[in-house]
Scaffold this motif. Structure first.
Motif, PDB file in Angstrom:
ATOM      1  N   ASP A  86      27.526 -35.317   6.503  1.00 40.04           N
ATOM      2  CA  ASP A  86      26.330 -34.630   6.024  1.00 40.04           C
ATOM      3  C   ASP A  86      25.605 -35.540   5.044  1.00 40.04           C
ATOM      4  OD1 ASP A  86      24.496 -32.677   5.632  1.00 40.04           O
ATOM      5  OD2 ASP A  86      25.896 -31.133   4.983  1.00 40.04           O
ATOM      6  N   HIS A 113      32.911 -34.367  10.308  1.00 44.48           N
ATOM      7  CA  HIS A 113      31.543 -33.951  10.017  1.00 44.48           C
ATOM      8  C   HIS A 113      30.976 -34.832   8.910  1.00 44.48           C
ATOM      9  CE1 HIS A 113      28.113 -31.210   9.637  1.00 44.48           C
ATOM     10  NE2 HIS A 113      28.217 -31.394   8.333  1.00 44.48           N
ATOM     11  N   ASP A 141      28.250 -34.374  13.924  1.00 46.08           N
ATOM     12  CA  ASP A 141      29.438 -33.587  14.259  1.00 46.08           C
ATOM     13  C   ASP A 141      30.169 -34.295  15.388  1.00 46.08           C
ATOM     14  OD1 ASP A 141      30.294 -31.355  12.869  1.00 46.08           O
ATOM     15  OD2 ASP A 141      28.698 -30.089  13.652  1.00 46.08           O
TER      16      ASP A 141
END
Length: 811
Positions: free
Chosen positions: A350, A348, A377
């Motif tokens: 971010d 993941h 993702d």
């Protein structure tokens, strides 16, 4: 290079003649220094003996060469000298290489400690191009290839992921929209810097499993990776659609069936003009059933500190990125002939905000009305099965990928309320490949395989305005502006492809010293597309017509051929021809749904290679290539500024590249490489012809005219259990343009990126210090900011000077 077939058992029982030689017979044996796995296979082929090993870790041990008239037993003793392995005779023709057992000594009076004798320097291993799927020795591979083994990946470089590969390979380039958002290009096969629905030009693989299709680079971190190979393209015969520029193959370390162990690493970084960062990783190898079943698990977390300030919102260091994820691999070896691997990956990413700045605002600054976060993702599951019969191998790889990338762009218009445009691309990939391979001596042999791939890409779009007035001005034609932070859907698109493929390749020696390779790939593609959440103003008739055009069948045959000779001692000359393609699909252009067709590429190249990097005092390689690219698919922007895909015409590319690797000392390696590209859009599509100047063609986008790299690597033993490693590099990235035409014609590149790393290893502990962007350069890596404003002087700066200190502990 460790052969895939050696991971559990090396079965080298090839008859040298009609009557097998006995183990006690002296025979003429010639084996070059290299890995134990390859040496055992060569010895079996030359003597007719069957030589096996059940511990895959032994196959990667470095061994000295063997030359002369010897028995199998004597040859094995020489090969295993100085290793932690021994050979046990099973019968007259069969030997088994095993891990040496150290017997416990009886209790006795303690004796004064004796310093251990220094271990002899392991001979450099032969480089095997496993991405050729036939385990071809580098001198017998017709093409340009970069092979990076685990010795080059420090924990800091592993934490950088794809950025580490970009820093080390001159022919590899990228956009720089942010981690997990970038498009990778090999050589000069680049379509554009905008992210639309088109398929990637570079194929990416984790082992035998495809990583991407109609999405950017997932940017997996390189922790516990044993090797990375980059093959320049096209690679249509072996890898099919989406390998126009070539392929990147990442090979993680496999579970060790015999040894418990692992590694922990941690690092702290400080970025000039920005926030601090850090990284943490752990690897554990756990044998469950000795020499039968083992589990290997990797976990990591990385934070990259931000360094761009948004003066309009009064926020500093807004572009922080956090990444966390891991891998797990389970290996089952029911006997010496079977290997079954079950692999899983999750990551993941971010990103707090976009990575670009605006020169007119200030260095490392911009003025945005809203934040522009993004996330990625990534999930992968793969089952790989291998069966070995002497020189014959069967490999089956089946897996599933789910990749979601959500991006946002500042859509604020001058004098209007803040607005944000969001795009969410969800990609599902199911793929299976089954191949039968026969490896013979010196790169000869054949491969025959069948593959099936199914991929679906759903792109959803929306527009959110934060205005509160009763009437809000239109931002995207025919897309409602609701205001008050409520999202309104914009037209998206779904593209699906189903590919069924047969492929094959064979290398043979028509005359001594000349190797011919021919191959081909027959692919049937079933394509379909549809509009998602079309705006009310769109005609249902126009949508139905575009979807009907997208729903079609295409059958394509991609041939390949090469000639290679090593008749000149230590020199390889080759000529190669290969093709590649990408299927078509649907795109949204000015809120209309339109079809784009497949593109096709053909490359002819000539090259030579002298010596093997890292093994010989001098290694040279050079290549000249001509590429013809028809109906080029490119992600461009429509009249509004939204990403879309179109066929922009035909182009051609001339490429010249070379590399020299020197080892003036056994501890010192000097590495220099360059690439020169001359690209033209020789026949622009109708909508681009007005942009061509009189008598001059447009250049292809995102292709730097010149690139190069200089590096040094120094390793020195400081004491019995202590060593020093120094590595420094400088890479130049030449000028390129963001896209085609005056709107996307901003220049980028023309900068030098530098790095320096020092590490001291003492026993199981390593201390490291690294410095990147030594000159604190402000070079422009990418000229795209928000597609809703293509005329501002946006630039994506290099990460400022960054210092990292780290510690690694192996157990």
């Amino acid at each position: 290079m460790r052969r895939r077939a050696d991971l559990l058992f090396v079965a080298a029982a090839i008859l040298a003649s009609a009557t097998p030689a006995q183990a006690a017979d002296r025979q003429s044996i010639s084996i070059a220094p290299g890995r134990l796995g390859e040496a055992a296979i060569a010895l079996g082929r030359q003597t007719g003996a069957s030589i096996g090993m059940s511990d895959q870790a032994l196959a990667g041990l470095a061994t000295q060469g063997v030359e002369g008239s010897l028995t199998v037993e004597a040859a094995l003793k020489r090969l295993l000298k100085g290793t932690r392995a021994t050979a046990r005779r099973i019968d007259a023709r069969t030997w088994r290489i095993e891990r040496m057992r150290i017997a416990s000594a009886p209790a006795a009076s303690p004796a004064p400690p004796v310093p251990p004798a220094p271990a002899p320097e392991a001979p450099p291993a032969e480089i095997i191009v496993t991405a050729s799927k036939r385990d071809t020795p580098l001198p017998r591979y017709a093409g340009m290839v970069e092979a990076l083994d685990n010795g080059v990946f420090t924990s800091a470089q592993a934490a950088s992921g794809t950025a580490t590969l970009l820093a080390r390979i001159a022919s590899l380039s990228s956009t720089h929209a942010g981690n997990g958002r970038n498009k990778l290009f090999i050589r000069a096969i680049a379509d554009s810097g905008v992210a639309g629905p088109t398929q990637a030009t570079t194929g990416q693989y984790l082992g035998d499993m495809r990583l991407n299709y109609a999405a950017p680079d997932p940017d997996l971190k390189l922790y516990d990776v044993g090797r990375v190979e980059v093959l320049e393209g096209p690679q249509g015969t072996l890898y099919g659609a989406g390998s126009l520029g070539g392929i990147i193959r990442i090979m993680p370390n496999a579970p060790n069936l015999g040894d418990y162990g692992g590694q922990v690493s941690a690092g702290l970084s400080a970025t000039q003009h920005g926030d601090p960062g850090g990284d943490l990783s752990a690897t554990l190898n756990l044998p469950i059933v000795a020499e039968k079943l083992a589990l290997r698990v990797v976990g990591y977390g990385v934070q990259e500190g931000g360094y761009i300030d948004d003066v309009n919102r009064g926020e500093d260091d807004v572009n922080r990125v956090r990444t966390w994820g891991g891998r797990a691999a389970l290996r089952f070896a029911p006997d010496e002939n079977w290997t079954i691997d079950l692999n899983g990956v999750y990551q993941h990413i971010d990103g707090d905000d976009a990575q670009y700045a605006t020169r007119s605002v200030g260095r490392l600054q911009r003025a945005s009305a809203v934040s522009q976060p993004y996330f990625s993702d990534y999930l992968l599951a793969n089952l790989r099965i291998e069966r070995q019969w002497d020189s014959l191998r069967f490999v089956s790889s089946t897996g599933y990928v789910r990749h979601e990338l959500a991006e946002s762009y500042d859509a604020t218009q001058p004098g209007s309320a803040p607005a944000l445009f969001r795009q969410d691309n969800k990609v599902d990939i199911f793929s299976t490949e089954n191949r039968l391979v026969r490896d013979l001596d010196n790169g000869l042999g054949w491969i025959l395989g069948a593959a099936y791939l199914q991929s679906t890409s759903d792109i959803h779009r929306s527009l959110t305005s934060y205005g509160t007035a009763a009437v809000l001005p239109e931002i995207i034609p025919n897309v409602p502006v609701i205001g008050s932070g409520r999202a309104a859907p914009a037209t998206g698109v779904r593209n699906s492809v189903k590919e069924a493929t047969l492929f094959g390749e064979a290398s043979f020696e028509p005359v001594k010293g000349l190797i011919a390779t021919i191959g081909g790939r027959l692919t049937n593609s079933r394509l379909s597309g549809e509009a998602l959440e079309p705006v009310a103003a769109l005609s249902s008739v126009d949508i139905a017509r575009a979807e009907a055009q997208a729903d079609r069948n295409e059958t394509i045959f991609l041939p390949s051929a090469s000639l290679l000779t090593d008749a000149i001692p230590d020199v390889t000359l080759y000529a190669r021809f290969q093709q590649g393609f990408r299927p078509g699909g649907l795109a949204v252009d000015d809120q209309r749904v339109r079809r784009y067709q497949n593109d096709r590429i053909s490359t002819f190249e000539l090259g030579f290679r002298k010596g093997v990097p890292g093994r010989d005092p001098l290694a040279l390689s050079a290549n000249v290539a001509y590429t013809d690219w028809r109906d080029i698919q490119a992600d461009v922007t429509d009249r509004i500024g939204l990403p879309t895909t179109a066929n922009i015409g035909d182009g051609r590319i001339y490429t010249v590249e070379g590399r020299i690797v020197l080892r003036p000392l056994s501890a010192l390696t000097l590495d220099g490489s360059f690439i020169y590209n001359d690209s033209k859009l020789s026949r622009p599509a109708q909508f681009l012809r007005a942009l061509s100047y009189e008598g001059e063609s447009l250049s292809l986008p995102n292709v730097a005219n010149l690139g190069g790299r200089l590096a040094l690597d120094y390793r020195m033993a400081l004491a019995q259990d202590m060593s020093l490693h120094l590595n420094g590099a400088a890479r130049y990235v030449g000028k390129s343009r963001l896209g085609v035409g005056p709107i996307l014609g901003q220049t980028q590149g023309d900068y030098v990126d530098t790095s320096l790393t020092a590490s001291i290893t003492r026993g199981p502990v390593q201390y490291s210090l690294s410095l990147t962007n030594l000159l604190d350069s402000n070079g422009n890596r990418f000229s795209l900011g928000t597609p809703f404003d293509l005329r501002s002087d946006y630039y994506t700066p290099l990460r400022p000077r960054t210092l990292r200190i780290g510690i690694d502990f192996a157990f």
